[in-house]
Write an enzyme that holds these catalytic residues in place. Sequence first.
Site, PDB file in Angstrom:
ATOM      1  N   ASP A  60       0.818  -1.124   0.017  1.00  0.00           N
ATOM      2  CA  ASP A  60       0.154  -0.108  -0.115  1.00  0.00           C
ATOM      3  C   ASP A  60       0.989   1.104  -0.124  1.00  0.00           C
ATOM      4  OD1 ASP A  60      -2.037   1.996   0.942  1.00  0.00           O
ATOM      5  OD2 ASP A  60      -3.169   0.274   1.099  1.00  0.00           O
ATOM      6  N   TYR A  69     -13.032   6.825 -12.143  1.00  0.00           N
ATOM      7  CA  TYR A  69     -13.244   5.656 -11.383  1.00  0.00           C
ATOM      8  C   TYR A  69     -13.594   4.423 -12.118  1.00  0.00           C
ATOM      9  CZ  TYR A  69     -14.261   2.502  -7.240  1.00  0.00           C
ATOM     10  OH  TYR A  69     -14.494   1.552  -6.299  1.00  0.00           O
ATOM     11  N   ARG A  96     -18.232   8.871   2.066  1.00  0.00           N
ATOM     12  CA  ARG A  96     -19.398   7.911   2.159  1.00  0.00           C
ATOM     13  C   ARG A  96     -20.459   8.120   2.784  1.00  0.00           C
ATOM     14  NH1 ARG A  96     -15.576   2.611   0.014  1.00  0.00           N
ATOM     15  NH2 ARG A  96     -14.042   3.395   1.709  1.00  0.00           N
TER      16      ARG A  96
HETATM   17  P1  NAD Z   1      -9.672   2.260   0.773  1.00  0.00           P
HETATM   18  O1  NAD Z   1      -9.506   3.555   0.136  1.00  0.00           O
HETATM   19  O2  NAD Z   1      -9.922   2.203   2.187  1.00  0.00           O
HETATM   20  O3  NAD Z   1      -8.653   1.301   0.413  1.00  0.00           O
HETATM   21  C1  NAD Z   1      -7.930   1.630  -0.779  1.00  0.00           C
HETATM   22  C2  NAD Z   1      -6.384   1.300  -0.418  1.00  0.00           C
HETATM   23  O4  NAD Z   1      -5.576   1.329  -1.640  1.00  0.00           O
HETATM   24  C3  NAD Z   1      -5.965   2.439   0.632  1.00  0.00           C
HETATM   25  O5  NAD Z   1      -5.372   1.996   1.447  1.00  0.00           O
HETATM   26  C4  NAD Z   1      -4.926   3.109  -0.626  1.00  0.00           C
HETATM   27  O6  NAD Z   1      -3.761   3.643   0.415  1.00  0.00           O
HETATM   28  C5  NAD Z   1      -4.440   2.137  -1.598  1.00  0.00           C
HETATM   29  N1  NAD Z   1      -3.833   2.479  -2.556  1.00  0.00           N
HETATM   30  C6  NAD Z   1      -4.633   3.243  -3.762  1.00  0.00           C
HETATM   31  N2  NAD Z   1      -3.685   3.683  -4.636  1.00  0.00           N
HETATM   32  C7  NAD Z   1      -2.573   2.849  -4.565  1.00  0.00           C
HETATM   33  C8  NAD Z   1      -1.447   2.922  -5.059  1.00  0.00           C
HETATM   34  N3  NAD Z   1      -1.178   3.526  -6.433  1.00  0.00           N
HETATM   35  N4  NAD Z   1      -0.426   1.811  -4.787  1.00  0.00           N
HETATM   36  C9  NAD Z   1      -0.682   1.130  -3.551  1.00  0.00           C
HETATM   37  N5  NAD Z   1      -1.615   1.571  -2.792  1.00  0.00           N
HETATM   38  C10 NAD Z   1      -2.669   2.170  -3.308  1.00  0.00           C
HETATM   39  O7  NAD Z   1     -11.069   1.728  -0.179  1.00  0.00           O
HETATM   40  P2  NAD Z   1     -11.851   0.395   0.136  1.00  0.00           P
HETATM   41  O8  NAD Z   1     -13.241   0.844   0.530  1.00  0.00           O
HETATM   42  O9  NAD Z   1     -11.252  -0.349   1.131  1.00  0.00           O
HETATM   43  O10 NAD Z   1     -11.711  -0.507  -1.384  1.00  0.00           O
HETATM   44  C11 NAD Z   1     -10.678  -1.536  -1.637  1.00  0.00           C
HETATM   45  C12 NAD Z   1     -11.225  -1.731  -2.974  1.00  0.00           C
HETATM   46  O11 NAD Z   1     -12.242  -2.294  -3.164  1.00  0.00           O
HETATM   47  C13 NAD Z   1     -11.085  -0.709  -3.869  1.00  0.00           C
HETATM   48  O12 NAD Z   1     -10.277  -1.195  -5.260  1.00  0.00           O
HETATM   49  C14 NAD Z   1     -12.159  -0.121  -4.460  1.00  0.00           C
HETATM   50  O13 NAD Z   1     -12.597   0.287  -5.717  1.00  0.00           O
HETATM   51  C15 NAD Z   1     -13.032  -1.552  -4.301  1.00  0.00           C
HETATM   52  N6  NAD Z   1     -14.437  -1.234  -3.918  1.00  0.00           N
HETATM   53  C16 NAD Z   1     -14.962  -1.041  -2.695  1.00  0.00           C
HETATM   54  C17 NAD Z   1     -16.142  -0.707  -2.472  1.00  0.00           C
HETATM   55  C18 NAD Z   1     -16.601  -0.247  -0.953  1.00  0.00           C
HETATM   56  O14 NAD Z   1     -18.001  -0.187  -0.755  1.00  0.00           O
HETATM   57  N7  NAD Z   1     -16.034  -0.130  -0.130  1.00  0.00           N
HETATM   58  C19 NAD Z   1     -17.060  -0.756  -3.173  1.00  0.00           C
HETATM   59  C20 NAD Z   1     -16.719  -1.346  -4.592  1.00  0.00           C
HETATM   60  C21 NAD Z   1     -15.306  -1.466  -4.916  1.00  0.00           C
HETATM   61  N1  UDP Z   2     -24.938  10.844  -0.025  1.00  0.00           N
HETATM   62  C1  UDP Z   2     -25.486  11.692   0.650  1.00  0.00           C
HETATM   63  N2  UDP Z   2     -24.876  12.455   1.566  1.00  0.00           N
HETATM   64  C2  UDP Z   2     -23.840  12.255   2.033  1.00  0.00           C
HETATM   65  C3  UDP Z   2     -22.886  11.273   1.217  1.00  0.00           C
HETATM   66  C4  UDP Z   2     -23.463  10.596   0.335  1.00  0.00           C
HETATM   67  O1  UDP Z   2     -26.757  11.935   0.324  1.00  0.00           O
HETATM   68  O2  UDP Z   2     -23.267  12.894   2.849  1.00  0.00           O
HETATM   69  C5  UDP Z   2     -25.436  10.022  -0.972  1.00  0.00           C
HETATM   70  C6  UDP Z   2     -24.770  10.130  -2.636  1.00  0.00           C
HETATM   71  O3  UDP Z   2     -25.250  11.228  -3.170  1.00  0.00           O
HETATM   72  C7  UDP Z   2     -25.313   8.758  -3.156  1.00  0.00           C
HETATM   73  C8  UDP Z   2     -25.107   7.930  -2.007  1.00  0.00           C
HETATM   74  O4  UDP Z   2     -25.392   8.774  -0.893  1.00  0.00           O
HETATM   75  O5  UDP Z   2     -26.329   9.003  -3.771  1.00  0.00           O
HETATM   76  C9  UDP Z   2     -24.156   6.934  -1.594  1.00  0.00           C
HETATM   77  O6  UDP Z   2     -22.818   7.690  -1.752  1.00  0.00           O
HETATM   78  P1  UDP Z   2     -21.308   7.296  -1.547  1.00  0.00           P
HETATM   79  O7  UDP Z   2     -20.509   8.486  -1.529  1.00  0.00           O
HETATM   80  O8  UDP Z   2     -21.516   6.441  -0.174  1.00  0.00           O
HETATM   81  O9  UDP Z   2     -21.006   6.200  -2.675  1.00  0.00           O
HETATM   82  P2  UDP Z   2     -21.446   6.034  -4.006  1.00  0.00           P
HETATM   83  O10 UDP Z   2     -22.650   4.737  -3.915  1.00  0.00           O
HETATM   84  O11 UDP Z   2     -22.331   7.021  -4.786  1.00  0.00           O
HETATM   85  O12 UDP Z   2     -20.313   5.465  -4.740  1.00  0.00           O
END
Ligand code: NAD
Ligand code: UDP
Length: 327
Positions: free
Chosen positions: A31, A145, A186
Amino acid sequence: MRVLITGAAGFLGSHLCDRFIDDGHSVVGMDNLVTGSPDNVAHLIGHERFRFVDHDVTEFVYVEGELDGVLHLASPASPADYLELPIKTLKVGSLGTHKVLGVAKAKGARFLLASTSEVYGDPQVNPQPESYWGHVNPIGPRGVYDEAKRFAEAMAMAYQRTHGVDARIARIFNTYGPRMRPNDGRVISNFIVQALRGQPITVYGDGSQTRSFCYVDDLIEGLYRLFGSDVSGPVNLGNPSEYTIAELAEIVREETGSDSEIEHLPLPEDDPQVRRPDIGRARSELGWEPGVSFRDGLRRTIEYFRTLQEEEGLGEPPVLAEERPGA
Ligand code: NAD
Ligand code: UDP
């Protein structure tokens, strides 16, 4: 097994490290801490089967020794983060995915990509099955993204077809739970933190947009099963119980016992109107479905943020959409 987990210091990555360690495997956690925190893996430092490497995966990735798996979770994931870091987000999804696929190929390791429901964009079908190709605005703010993840999926499939890399693709839907950053922007973290502080709960738009929220333990179980399975091609992982954001605000108020007001702010550009996973494939192919109810998961998460508030405070106020670049 010995696996490389990128994004190991993040919310999901750190829980996934725990899962592999608990099952007796060895983990190299990588990371660059751009959105993650060393606190998330502090409890693993010094463990004989865990090693942390501070490295940006968009640069050449070197891992000594054999690897059985490469699980690629590195990427900003909160809209607040990826809108602030658009180029880093595009780079980690494209260059970073290319680098770690190269590692998987060189080591003969299985690869798992943490993809996202955002590949469906602002979907025109609800719920979304894996067969849906999506409705993404490539040049809108969220495109950095969505397109990075779509590219990453295409790259994983190309490495599978061309180089025989055994690839798994998890399309992860909104997941929440302990170790989310209080100010990551979020919706679940924002609403809980606002409720605990007695600040207004910020609903964007009229709150009629929907999301389906999965508790972290369920999601990690799904990722772990997918990694161990022989299912190639994308698999949705999420909890199909769907709520409007207005309903969510009420539930958070109730569960925290807060009397915070509801404040409406403008809806961010390209904010998906609906989102709900069709998890038929995960059910039939992995025997997986979420087991934690939304109220239960929310209570555990509220407990986490309450403890954080008591022990070290909740830090900066939540990031709001109107404070994001380009708003
Ligand atoms: P997060 O931001 O907590 O974790 C992501 C991690 O990746 C961080 O620790 C960050 O420092 C590291 N990182 C970013 N760019 C990097 C790089 N260039 N080199 C090394 N490390 C790097 O987010 P999360 O919620 O834990 O998400 C993890 C993964 O799951 C992501 O790929 C995200 O797109 C995917 N994801 C998460 C959710 C969710 O709801 N949490 C939903 C859909 C997809
Ligand atoms: N949202 C909201 N208030 C906040 C943060 C988010 O109403 O303070 C809404 C946002 O517009 C979206 C949903 O909540 O419709 C989920 O947002 P989030 O940023 O968690 O993730 P997304 O699902 O959009 O990637």
